[in-house]
Enzyme design. Structure first.
Site, PDB file in Angstrom:
ATOM      1  CG  ASP A  65      -0.317  -0.471   2.501  1.00  0.00           C
ATOM      2  OD1 ASP A  65       0.921  -0.403   2.598  1.00  0.00           O
ATOM      3  OD2 ASP A  65      -1.047  -0.884   3.413  1.00  0.00           O
ATOM      4  CG  ASN A 134      -8.980  -1.543  12.098  1.00  0.00           C
ATOM      5  OD1 ASN A 134      -8.083  -2.220  11.591  1.00  0.00           O
ATOM      6  ND2 ASN A 134      -9.402  -0.411  11.563  1.00  0.00           N
ATOM      7  CG  HIS A 136      -5.895  -2.329   8.904  1.00  0.00           C
ATOM      8  ND1 HIS A 136      -5.950  -1.020   9.312  1.00  0.00           N
ATOM      9  CD2 HIS A 136      -4.587  -2.683   9.049  1.00  0.00           C
ATOM     10  CE1 HIS A 136      -4.747  -0.610   9.680  1.00  0.00           C
ATOM     11  NE2 HIS A 136      -3.903  -1.606   9.532  1.00  0.00           N
ATOM     12  CD  GLU A 141      -8.634   0.955   7.924  1.00  0.00           C
ATOM     13  OE1 GLU A 141      -8.589  -0.020   8.691  1.00  0.00           O
ATOM     14  OE2 GLU A 141      -8.006   2.012   8.138  1.00  0.00           O
TER      15      GLU A 141
HETATM   16  P1  PGA Z   1       2.049  -2.050  12.894  1.00  0.00           P
HETATM   17  O1  PGA Z   1       0.911  -1.883  11.775  1.00  0.00           O
HETATM   18  O2  PGA Z   1       2.947  -3.150  12.423  1.00  0.00           O
HETATM   19  O3  PGA Z   1       2.746  -0.725  12.914  1.00  0.00           O
HETATM   20  O4  PGA Z   1       1.370  -2.384  14.155  1.00  0.00           O
HETATM   21  C1  PGA Z   1       0.322  -3.011  11.229  1.00  0.00           C
HETATM   22  C2  PGA Z   1      -0.804  -2.618  10.317  1.00  0.00           C
HETATM   23  O5  PGA Z   1      -1.450  -1.570  10.549  1.00  0.00           O
HETATM   24  O6  PGA Z   1      -1.083  -3.347   9.353  1.00  0.00           O
END
Ligand code: PGA
Length: 254
Positions: A65, A134, A136, A141
């Site tokens: 992304d 959450n 995702h 999302e």
């Molecule tokens: P993080 O993010 O590794 O910084 O916890 C993971 C994500 O949001 O996919």
């Protein structure tokens, strides 16, 4: 799904690097992720590369992304993050490092081009994934279509808040992103999802033991034929069947 529960975040990184090393050494196409979680894995891969144990020669990389509208030189663009944290330190041809274009005048066309570039590369052999609190994956999302392809998305306010730590303030976090879709991710040969820390425990319980649902986009791993989840004890702390997952690992056929 294979659920591997590790003693520590460092052990998660070592186990993930063990899997990725096999792919890298055969010049595979690697799906790479940003966020904090994969950084220790990248450090371990770079260490092994420097030690002469691992080569990325012939590999291709595709990021999950990118933020929309953030100049690629910005230190928080995922173009910068993937280059600074991984690809610039290993022997991959820079031409083979692909990041979705968050600056395309026609974002939809840019996303379609990205899908085609993945297809033209022969598909992604292994896709590394983090998970949001959450649920995702990538920037898909909750409520994302389970068969979505690369497209523009609007971040959930929780994700904006979670990512504010990388920016001066939450107001500076772009709200729009382009992300591989859940359908794109499901086409990869293997999915390798990493999570550490108690703040991921609920999302991991939903991914592993909850229903297949757009409410937890990471639950698509349940319908993937080769999905591996590596978590530390804290991220595993809300799973009901921890003892069984450990039992499976102890009784893995040689
Ligand atoms: P993080 O993010 O590794 O910084 O916890 C993971 C994500 O949001 O996919």
């Amino acid at each position: 799904m294979e659920i591997i529960i590790s003693d520590s975040p460092n052990d998660v990184a070592v186990k993930a690097a063990d899997i990725l090393q096999g792919y890298a050494n055969r010049g595979a196409t690697l799906g790479v992720a940003t966020g904090s979680t994969p950084l220790a894995t990248y450090e371990e891969l770079i260490r092994r590369h420097t030690a002469g144990e691992l080569s990325f020669a012939g590999c291709k990389m595709f990021a999950l992304d990118e933020y929309v509208g953030l100049p690629i030189e910005h230190e928080q663009s995922y173009y910068s993050v993937i280059h600074n944290e991984l690809s610039n330190h290993v022997d991959i041809d820079p031409q083979d490092v692909h990041i979705p274009n968050g600056l395309a005048e026609d974002l939809a066309a840019g996303c379609a081009d990205y899908e085609q570039a993945i297809v033209d590369a022969g598909g992604i052999d292994v896709q590394l994934l983090g998970i949001g609190a959450n649920g995702h994956v990538g920037f898909n999302e909750p409520s994302s279509s389970l068969s979505s392809l690369t497209r523009m998305k609007t971040l959930h306010p929780q994700t904006v808040a979670d990512n504010a730590r990388f920016f001066d303030s939450a107001e500076n976090v772009p709200v729009h992103v382009v992300t591989q879709g859940l359908g794109t991710i499901q086409r990869a040969g293997q999915l390798l999802l990493l999570a550490t820390g108690e703040q991921k425990a609920h999302a991991i319980s939903q991914l592993v033991e909850g229903p297949l649902s757009a409410a937890c986009p990471a639950s698509i791993l349940q319908i993937h034929p080769h999905a591996t989840v590596i978590v530390d004890e804290a991220a595993a702390s809300k799973l009901n069947n921890v003892d069984y997952y450990k039992f499976i690992q102890q009784h893995k056929p040689a």
